[in-house]
Write an enzyme that holds these catalytic residues in place. Structure first.
Site, mmCIF file in Angstrom:
data_model
loop_
_atom_site.group_PDB
_atom_site.id
_atom_site.type_symbol
_atom_site.label_atom_id
_atom_site.label_comp_id
_atom_site.label_asym_id
_atom_site.label_seq_id
_atom_site.Cartn_x
_atom_site.Cartn_y
_atom_site.Cartn_z
ATOM 1 N N ILE A 57 6.135 -5.007 -6.084
ATOM 2 C CA ILE A 57 7.141 -5.815 -6.783
ATOM 3 C C ILE A 57 6.546 -7.179 -7.157
ATOM 4 C CG2 ILE A 57 9.399 -6.936 -6.567
ATOM 5 C CD1 ILE A 57 10.214 -4.579 -4.707
ATOM 6 N N THR B 160 14.549 -12.127 -3.356
ATOM 7 C CA THR B 160 15.133 -10.818 -3.678
ATOM 8 C C THR B 160 14.624 -9.775 -2.667
ATOM 9 O OG1 THR B 160 13.296 -10.403 -5.186
ATOM 10 C CG2 THR B 160 15.317 -11.252 -6.181
ATOM 11 N N SER B 161 14.101 -10.246 -1.514
ATOM 12 C CA SER B 161 13.523 -9.289 -0.554
ATOM 13 C C SER B 161 14.532 -8.959 0.557
ATOM 14 C CB SER B 161 12.206 -9.822 0.003
ATOM 15 O OG SER B 161 12.399 -11.019 0.740
ATOM 16 N N ARG B 162 14.534 -9.740 1.614
ATOM 17 C CA ARG B 162 15.522 -9.577 2.680
ATOM 18 C C ARG B 162 15.947 -10.967 3.155
ATOM 19 N NH1 ARG B 162 15.910 -5.183 1.127
ATOM 20 N NH2 ARG B 162 15.738 -3.203 2.237
ATOM 21 N N GLU C 202 25.333 -9.574 5.085
ATOM 22 C CA GLU C 202 25.842 -9.058 3.799
ATOM 23 C C GLU C 202 27.017 -8.130 4.057
ATOM 24 O OE1 GLU C 202 22.519 -7.313 1.733
ATOM 25 O OE2 GLU C 202 21.410 -9.189 1.725
ATOM 26 N N HIS D 79 22.902 -8.619 -3.628
ATOM 27 C CA HIS D 79 21.869 -7.630 -3.268
ATOM 28 C C HIS D 79 21.824 -6.513 -4.314
ATOM 29 C CE1 HIS D 79 19.498 -5.724 0.305
ATOM 30 N NE2 HIS D 79 19.000 -5.339 -0.865
HETATM 31 C C1 GLV Z 1 16.622 -2.666 -1.648
HETATM 32 O O1 GLV Z 1 17.004 -3.551 -0.961
HETATM 33 C C2 GLV Z 1 15.571 -1.750 -1.288
HETATM 34 O O2 GLV Z 1 15.138 -1.742 -0.136
HETATM 35 O O3 GLV Z 1 15.146 -0.978 -2.162
#
Ligand code: GLV
Length: 327
Positions: free
Chosen positions: A157, A235-237, A266, A285
């Site tokens: 990513i 956008t990860s965790r 969440e 998310h």
């Molecule tokens: C989304 O959070 C994933 O793990 O693909």
């Protein structure tokens, strides 16, 4: 008798139906809520395959799932799955890498642009004030071109984010556990220590998996290293960032703002201080939430289950199980 596949009922109906169609010749696909309840555990007892979204797959659940052969996660992160416990029980764990990288990279840029051009505020302004003002009165905003993007985690990513950054004419710096020479050559990305990255970047974007090593990777010390004018994108965790420290950083303006798709809890509780802040953009998310990407992920999941139920090895085992063969 057909095999039984249990799928998370949090997944959109159209995707559940699609997976059901893909597997209908060999399996019954049952959507299930609250996998920890006694009723659900009884159903999981007969499952040959599980398709979790955010459900935790741990020793407790596995000890009930006596027929289970595969946990096929719809998604790339598998931090809620106890892989070691699955391996001990000869259960495959697969995930859906690659197919979702574009969607997450696009969301990353959407968040960056929302912050640099204040899109949310601009939209509200047109709906409420522009006509009254008669001329543009919003302050001038910022270019992405010429700015430095610091990518923490230059994997699949992170690399897609870097490709887009190049098109936006940004300088790309990165930190990762390993040097990514191929990406350095392809995109001119420069390798920096995490401290150097934090102190020189105008945007810092996080693309690491959640592991014990990356939990709370960004805390007060790291946030204080960032420029006062810089933005943090995640956008990860959620748990990669110390969210309390981030709230202080945003309130006290140690940094300029944040774009967040993931949170320590969440759904994000409505009483979270983040909800009231003006210098953040929040999304639920939704990195992989596009029709195209979700369908690709669904096809991958169905293919992995089909392979295992017909005696073949799965294709996208999580790294800890790579090379292992159970059936
Ligand atoms: C989304 O959070 C994933 O793990 O693909």
């Amino acid at each position: 008798m057909k095999a039984k596949v249990i799928i998370s009922d949090i997944i959109r109906r159209q995707i559940i139906d699609y997976i059901r169609t893909l597997l209908e010749d060999i399996a019954e696909v049952i959507s299930l809520s609250d996998w920890r309840s006694i009723g659900s555990l009884q159903i999981i007892r007969d499952a040959d395959a599980l398709i979790p979204l955010h459900e935790r797959i741990d020793e407790n659940l596995l000890s009930e799932a006596r027929r289970l052969k595969i946990v096929a996660r719809l998604g790339v992160g598998y931090d809620r799955i106890d892989v070691e416990a699955c391996t001990k029980r000869r259960i495959y764990v697969t995930h859906t890498p690659n197919v979702l990288s574009n969607a997450v990279a696009e969301l990353t840029f959407a968040l960056m642009l929302c912050l640099s051009r204040r899109m949310i505020e601009a939209d509200r302004y047109v709906r409420t004030e522009w006509a009254k003002a008669g001329r543009p009165t919003l302050p001038l905003r910022e270019d992405l071109a010429g700015k430095t993007l610091g990518i923490i985690g230059l994997g699949r990513i992170g690399t897609e984010v870097a490709r887009r950054a190049k098109a936006f004419k940004m300088r790309i710096v990165y930190y990762d556990k390993v040097r990514r020479k191929n990406v350095e050559e392809e995109l001119g990305a420069e390798y920096l220590s995490i401290d150097e990255l934090l102190s020189t970047s105008d945007f810092v974007s996080i693309h690491v998996p959640l592991t014990p090593e990356t939990t709370l990777l960004i805390g007060e010390k790291e946030l204080r290293r960032m420029k006062k004018t810089a933005y943090l994108i995640n956008t990860s965790r959620g748990l990669v960032i110390d969210e309390k420290a981030l709230c202080r950083a945003l309130e006290e303006h140690w940094i300029a703002g944040a774009g967040l798709d993931v949170f320590s809890r969440e759904p994000l509780p409505l009483d979270s201080p983040l909800v009231k802040m003006k210098n953040v953009v929040l999304t639920p998310h939704m990195g992989t939430h596009t029709v195209e990407t979700r369908r690709l992920m669904a096809s991958m999941v169905a293919e992995e289950i089909r392979r295992v139920l017909t005696g073949k090895a799965p294709l996208n085992l999580v790294p800890e199980q790579r090379g292992i063969r159970f059936n």
